[in-house]
Design a protein around this motif. Structure first.
Motif, PDB file in Angstrom:
ATOM      1  N   MET A 151      73.566  28.229  16.274  1.00  0.00           N
ATOM      2  CA  MET A 151      73.163  27.740  14.953  1.00  0.00           C
ATOM      3  C   MET A 151      71.666  27.878  14.735  1.00  0.00           C
ATOM      4  O   MET A 151      71.198  28.077  13.614  1.00  0.00           O
ATOM      5  CB  MET A 151      73.569  26.267  14.809  1.00  0.00           C
ATOM      6  N   TRP A 152      70.895  27.761  15.808  1.00  0.00           N
ATOM      7  CA  TRP A 152      69.438  27.801  15.695  1.00  0.00           C
ATOM      8  C   TRP A 152      68.867  29.211  15.733  1.00  0.00           C
ATOM      9  O   TRP A 152      67.693  29.404  15.405  1.00  0.00           O
ATOM     10  CB  TRP A 152      68.821  26.996  16.841  1.00  0.00           C
ATOM     11  N   THR A 153      69.660  30.183  16.130  1.00  0.00           N
ATOM     12  CA  THR A 153      69.098  31.528  16.365  1.00  0.00           C
ATOM     13  C   THR A 153      69.827  32.652  15.641  1.00  0.00           C
ATOM     14  O   THR A 153      69.330  33.774  15.615  1.00  0.00           O
ATOM     15  CB  THR A 153      69.100  31.848  17.872  1.00  0.00           C
ATOM     16  N   GLN A 154      70.989  32.379  15.053  1.00  0.00           N
ATOM     17  CA  GLN A 154      71.778  33.451  14.432  1.00  0.00           C
ATOM     18  C   GLN A 154      71.942  33.203  12.936  1.00  0.00           C
ATOM     19  O   GLN A 154      72.013  32.062  12.478  1.00  0.00           O
ATOM     20  CB  GLN A 154      73.159  33.551  15.088  1.00  0.00           C
ATOM     21  N   ASP A 155      72.044  34.285  12.183  1.00  0.00           N
ATOM     22  CA  ASP A 155      72.278  34.169  10.739  1.00  0.00           C
ATOM     23  C   ASP A 155      73.710  33.755  10.437  1.00  0.00           C
ATOM     24  O   ASP A 155      73.958  33.012   9.485  1.00  0.00           O
ATOM     25  CB  ASP A 155      71.971  35.502  10.046  1.00  0.00           C
ATOM     26  N   VAL A 156      74.636  34.277  11.222  1.00  0.00           N
ATOM     27  CA  VAL A 156      76.060  33.963  11.047  1.00  0.00           C
ATOM     28  C   VAL A 156      76.632  33.588  12.413  1.00  0.00           C
ATOM     29  O   VAL A 156      76.437  34.315  13.392  1.00  0.00           O
ATOM     30  CB  VAL A 156      76.839  35.154  10.455  1.00  0.00           C
ATOM     31  N   VAL A 157      77.326  32.472  12.465  1.00  0.00           N
ATOM     32  CA  VAL A 157      77.879  31.977  13.726  1.00  0.00           C
ATOM     33  C   VAL A 157      79.385  32.154  13.741  1.00  0.00           C
ATOM     34  O   VAL A 157      80.085  31.718  12.821  1.00  0.00           O
ATOM     35  CB  VAL A 157      77.520  30.489  13.937  1.00  0.00           C
ATOM     36  N   ASP A 158      79.857  32.802  14.794  1.00  0.00           N
ATOM     37  CA  ASP A 158      81.284  32.883  15.088  1.00  0.00           C
ATOM     38  C   ASP A 158      81.493  32.322  16.482  1.00  0.00           C
ATOM     39  O   ASP A 158      80.835  32.735  17.446  1.00  0.00           O
ATOM     40  CB  ASP A 158      81.778  34.335  15.027  1.00  0.00           C
ATOM     41  N   HIS A 159      82.396  31.383  16.578  1.00  0.00           N
ATOM     42  CA  HIS A 159      82.647  30.753  17.871  1.00  0.00           C
ATOM     43  C   HIS A 159      84.102  30.297  17.920  1.00  0.00           C
ATOM     44  O   HIS A 159      84.573  29.590  17.028  1.00  0.00           O
ATOM     45  CB  HIS A 159      81.726  29.547  18.082  1.00  0.00           C
ATOM     46  N   ASP A 160      84.806  30.704  18.960  1.00  0.00           N
ATOM     47  CA  ASP A 160      86.192  30.281  19.167  1.00  0.00           C
ATOM     48  C   ASP A 160      86.285  29.676  20.552  1.00  0.00           C
ATOM     49  O   ASP A 160      86.397  30.378  21.554  1.00  0.00           O
ATOM     50  CB  ASP A 160      87.144  31.467  19.038  1.00  0.00           C
ATOM     51  N   GLY A 161      86.158  28.344  20.630  1.00  0.00           N
ATOM     52  CA  GLY A 161      86.082  27.693  21.918  1.00  0.00           C
ATOM     53  C   GLY A 161      87.235  26.749  22.169  1.00  0.00           C
ATOM     54  O   GLY A 161      88.213  26.683  21.405  1.00  0.00           O
ATOM     55  N   GLU A 162      87.118  25.983  23.237  1.00  0.00           N
ATOM     56  CA  GLU A 162      88.165  25.032  23.617  1.00  0.00           C
ATOM     57  C   GLU A 162      88.213  23.847  22.667  1.00  0.00           C
ATOM     58  O   GLU A 162      89.286  23.300  22.386  1.00  0.00           O
ATOM     59  CB  GLU A 162      87.921  24.562  25.049  1.00  0.00           C
ATOM     60  N   PHE A 163      87.051  23.438  22.158  1.00  0.00           N
ATOM     61  CA  PHE A 163      86.979  22.220  21.346  1.00  0.00           C
ATOM     62  C   PHE A 163      86.644  22.482  19.885  1.00  0.00           C
ATOM     63  O   PHE A 163      87.050  21.711  19.013  1.00  0.00           O
ATOM     64  CB  PHE A 163      85.930  21.275  21.946  1.00  0.00           C
ATOM     65  N   TRP A 164      85.880  23.534  19.606  1.00  0.00           N
ATOM     66  CA  TRP A 164      85.451  23.794  18.236  1.00  0.00           C
ATOM     67  C   TRP A 164      85.565  25.274  17.912  1.00  0.00           C
ATOM     68  O   TRP A 164      85.393  26.135  18.787  1.00  0.00           O
ATOM     69  CB  TRP A 164      83.989  23.369  18.043  1.00  0.00           C
ATOM     70  N   SER A 165      85.838  25.547  16.648  1.00  0.00           N
ATOM     71  CA  SER A 165      85.853  26.920  16.145  1.00  0.00           C
ATOM     72  C   SER A 165      84.988  26.999  14.898  1.00  0.00           C
ATOM     73  O   SER A 165      85.045  26.115  14.025  1.00  0.00           O
ATOM     74  CB  SER A 165      87.282  27.365  15.805  1.00  0.00           C
ATOM     75  N   VAL A 166      84.181  28.034  14.834  1.00  0.00           N
ATOM     76  CA  VAL A 166      83.346  28.295  13.661  1.00  0.00           C
ATOM     77  C   VAL A 166      83.517  29.772  13.327  1.00  0.00           C
ATOM     78  O   VAL A 166      83.311  30.631  14.186  1.00  0.00           O
ATOM     79  CB  VAL A 166      81.862  27.988  13.932  1.00  0.00           C
ATOM     80  N   THR A 167      83.914  30.064  12.111  1.00  0.00           N
ATOM     81  CA  THR A 167      84.139  31.449  11.698  1.00  0.00           C
ATOM     82  C   THR A 167      83.241  31.771  10.507  1.00  0.00           C
ATOM     83  O   THR A 167      83.330  31.122   9.464  1.00  0.00           O
ATOM     84  CB  THR A 167      85.605  31.694  11.312  1.00  0.00           C
ATOM     85  N   GLY A 168      82.371  32.755  10.691  1.00  0.00           N
ATOM     86  CA  GLY A 168      81.505  33.173   9.593  1.00  0.00           C
ATOM     87  C   GLY A 168      80.591  32.082   9.096  1.00  0.00           C
ATOM     88  O   GLY A 168      80.298  32.009   7.894  1.00  0.00           O
ATOM     89  N   GLY A 169      80.120  31.232  10.007  1.00  0.00           N
ATOM     90  CA  GLY A 169      79.244  30.124   9.610  1.00  0.00           C
ATOM     91  C   GLY A 169      77.851  30.619   9.255  1.00  0.00           C
ATOM     92  O   GLY A 169      77.087  31.025  10.137  1.00  0.00           O
ATOM     93  N   ALA A 170      77.533  30.632   7.957  1.00  0.00           N
ATOM     94  CA  ALA A 170      76.223  31.117   7.498  1.00  0.00           C
ATOM     95  C   ALA A 170      75.191  30.009   7.678  1.00  0.00           C
ATOM     96  O   ALA A 170      75.190  29.024   6.936  1.00  0.00           O
ATOM     97  CB  ALA A 170      76.307  31.554   6.042  1.00  0.00           C
ATOM     98  N   THR A 171      74.308  30.172   8.648  1.00  0.00           N
ATOM     99  CA  THR A 171      73.331  29.121   8.939  1.00  0.00           C
ATOM    100  C   THR A 171      72.246  29.085   7.868  1.00  0.00           C
ATOM    101  O   THR A 171      71.879  30.114   7.306  1.00  0.00           O
ATOM    102  CB  THR A 171      72.703  29.341  10.319  1.00  0.00           C
ATOM    103  N   HIS A 172      71.736  27.901   7.610  1.00  0.00           N
ATOM    104  CA  HIS A 172      70.720  27.766   6.559  1.00  0.00           C
ATOM    105  C   HIS A 172      69.550  26.893   6.974  1.00  0.00           C
ATOM    106  O   HIS A 172      68.577  26.773   6.227  1.00  0.00           O
ATOM    107  CB  HIS A 172      71.359  27.205   5.277  1.00  0.00           C
ATOM    108  N   ILE A 173      69.601  26.252   8.167  1.00  0.00           N
ATOM    109  CA  ILE A 173      68.481  25.438   8.642  1.00  0.00           C
ATOM    110  C   ILE A 173      68.103  25.930  10.031  1.00  0.00           C
ATOM    111  O   ILE A 173      68.849  25.747  10.985  1.00  0.00           O
ATOM    112  CB  ILE A 173      68.840  23.937   8.703  1.00  0.00           C
ATOM    113  N   ARG A 174      66.963  26.577  10.117  1.00  0.00           N
ATOM    114  CA  ARG A 174      66.436  26.986  11.419  1.00  0.00           C
ATOM    115  C   ARG A 174      65.341  26.016  11.835  1.00  0.00           C
ATOM    116  O   ARG A 174      64.580  25.526  10.985  1.00  0.00           O
ATOM    117  CB  ARG A 174      65.856  28.408  11.343  1.00  0.00           C
ATOM    118  N   PRO A 175      65.202  25.738  13.134  1.00  0.00           N
ATOM    119  CA  PRO A 175      64.129  24.842  13.588  1.00  0.00           C
ATOM    120  C   PRO A 175      62.751  25.402  13.245  1.00  0.00           C
ATOM    121  O   PRO A 175      62.565  26.605  13.066  1.00  0.00           O
ATOM    122  CB  PRO A 175      64.336  24.781  15.097  1.00  0.00           C
ATOM    123  N   TYR A 176      61.780  24.530  13.185  1.00  0.00           N
ATOM    124  CA  TYR A 176      60.381  24.906  13.002  1.00  0.00           C
ATOM    125  C   TYR A 176      59.911  25.733  14.197  1.00  0.00           C
ATOM    126  O   TYR A 176      59.204  26.729  14.060  1.00  0.00           O
ATOM    127  CB  TYR A 176      59.549  23.632  12.861  1.00  0.00           C
TER     128      TYR A 176
END
Length: 346
Positions: free
Chosen positions: A138-163
């Motif tokens: 979430m902190w380093t990618q423009d779009v997050v895809d993750h298919d894990g044991e506990f959470w799934s995120v598909t095409g997550g367009a990030t909009h808040i990057r750390p300072y």
């Protein structure tokens, strides 16, 4: 060597208004006295004590932040959040501090908190690692895809990057060798608990450093959570700590020490204090810090200024003592880069 303060709990009988006012007084006094880190832990459903939640509280403190001060969560209980939400909250906080945030992260240890929030306590370490993986995405990618044991995120367009780039430093809490290896693998420092004493500290830090070396990761210095209790005399310092931490003293009385006399309980408390605090005259405290810094790579030392029964005036007086007698004296101390290990025996 730097000194930081961890903001603790107060009795629930303290009004929210007085709690906030006291918190802001403590922050002002800490900064005025050269404290470089203001940190905050986390608990839920804490009964007779009130522990404000760290992320919104530190966001409020960010408005008061001096340029020389870093904020830290020590530690936020990662498995109790959805990682997308936690990543965005922490990235927001990093922006509000203008890049002066350290993310202290842990897996949690109180099962009742997990039960109340409907999270499987037995799977917390696996959840912790997967959550950190998603948060870094979430902190380093423009779009997050993750298919894990506990959470799934598909095409997550990030909009808040750390300072900070790529993200804030991460301190990962642990108490046992497996957790220390996890901290070495996934983080940027291990917050050492006050109960971790000399030989055990050397052993665990050696494990940390061996794991970093195996992974080709740089060695680091570690935040040490430990009280500093100065007073005009050694006896006065012990008396001061007993007064500050009297609820801890009562906890001893309510456990195995319940049948002992007040003098016996006080002696037992002092024995623990000798092993878990820097305590004595200012010169003695500084010498104890220097002695430890010559053996283990520590920085900063995180103290607790406020204990539940203390008034704001007492908290400010303690911080003023640190600022006068301890902070300038330890500024010239530099800890070792790596733990000094005992030579191997034949």
């Amino acid at each position: 060597m730097q000194i930081g303060v961890i903001l603790g709990d107060v009795h629930a009988s303290v009004s929210p208004r007085d709690h906030l006012d006291g918190l802001l007084r403590q922050v002002e006094a800490a900064q005025r006295n050269g404290i470089t880190h203001i940190t905050m832990g986390q608990h839920f459903l804490y009964g007779d004590l009130r522990w404000l939640q760290p992320i919104p509280t530190l966001a409020r403190i960010a408005a008061e932040l001096d340029d020389h001060v870093t904020l830290a969560t020590t530690v936020v209980q990662v498995p109790l959040y959805h990682p997308v939400m936690l990543a965005e909250d922490l990235a927001t906080l990093d922006i509000l501090t203008r890049g002066r945030l350290v993310v202290g992260a842990g897996a949690g240890y109180r099962e009742d908190e997990f039960v109340a929030l409907g999270v499987d306590f037995s799977r917390r370490f696996a959840m912790f690692e997967e959550s950190l993986e998603i948060m870094r995405k979430m902190w380093t990618q423009d779009v997050v895809d993750h298919d894990g044991e506990f959470w799934s995120v598909t095409g997550g367009a990030t909009h808040i990057r750390p300072y900070q780039e790529p993200h804030p430093p991460i301190w990962i809490g642990a108490m046992k060798p497996l957790g220390v290896r996890r901290s070495a693998r996934l983080g940027d420092g291990w917050p050492i608990t006050p109960e971790t004493r000399g030989p055990e500290m050397v052993r665990l830090l050696s494990i940390y450093e061996d794991e970093r070396e195996r992974l080709g990761r740089p060695q680091v210095r570690h935040p040490l959570r430990r009280e500093i209790i100065p007073a005009a005399t050694t006896d006065a310092a012990f008396e001061r700590f007993e007064k500050m931490a009297k609820e801890r003293l009562l906890a001893y009385a309510n456990r195995s020490l319940a049948t002992r006399s007040a003098d016996e309980i006080s002696r037992e408390f002092r024995e623990v204090a000798r092993k878990e605090t820097f305590i004595g005259t200012p010169d003695e405290c500084v010498a104890q810090i220097a002695e430890m810094a010559a053996v283990v790579p520590i920085d900063p030392v995180l103290v607790r200024a406020q204990w539940p029964h203390m008034s704001s005036d007492e908290v400010v007086a303690y911080l003023d003592d640190l600022g006068r007698d301890i902070v300038p004296a330890v500024a010239g101390i530099t800890s070792v880069d790596r733990v000094v290990r005992e030579p191997a025996t034949a």
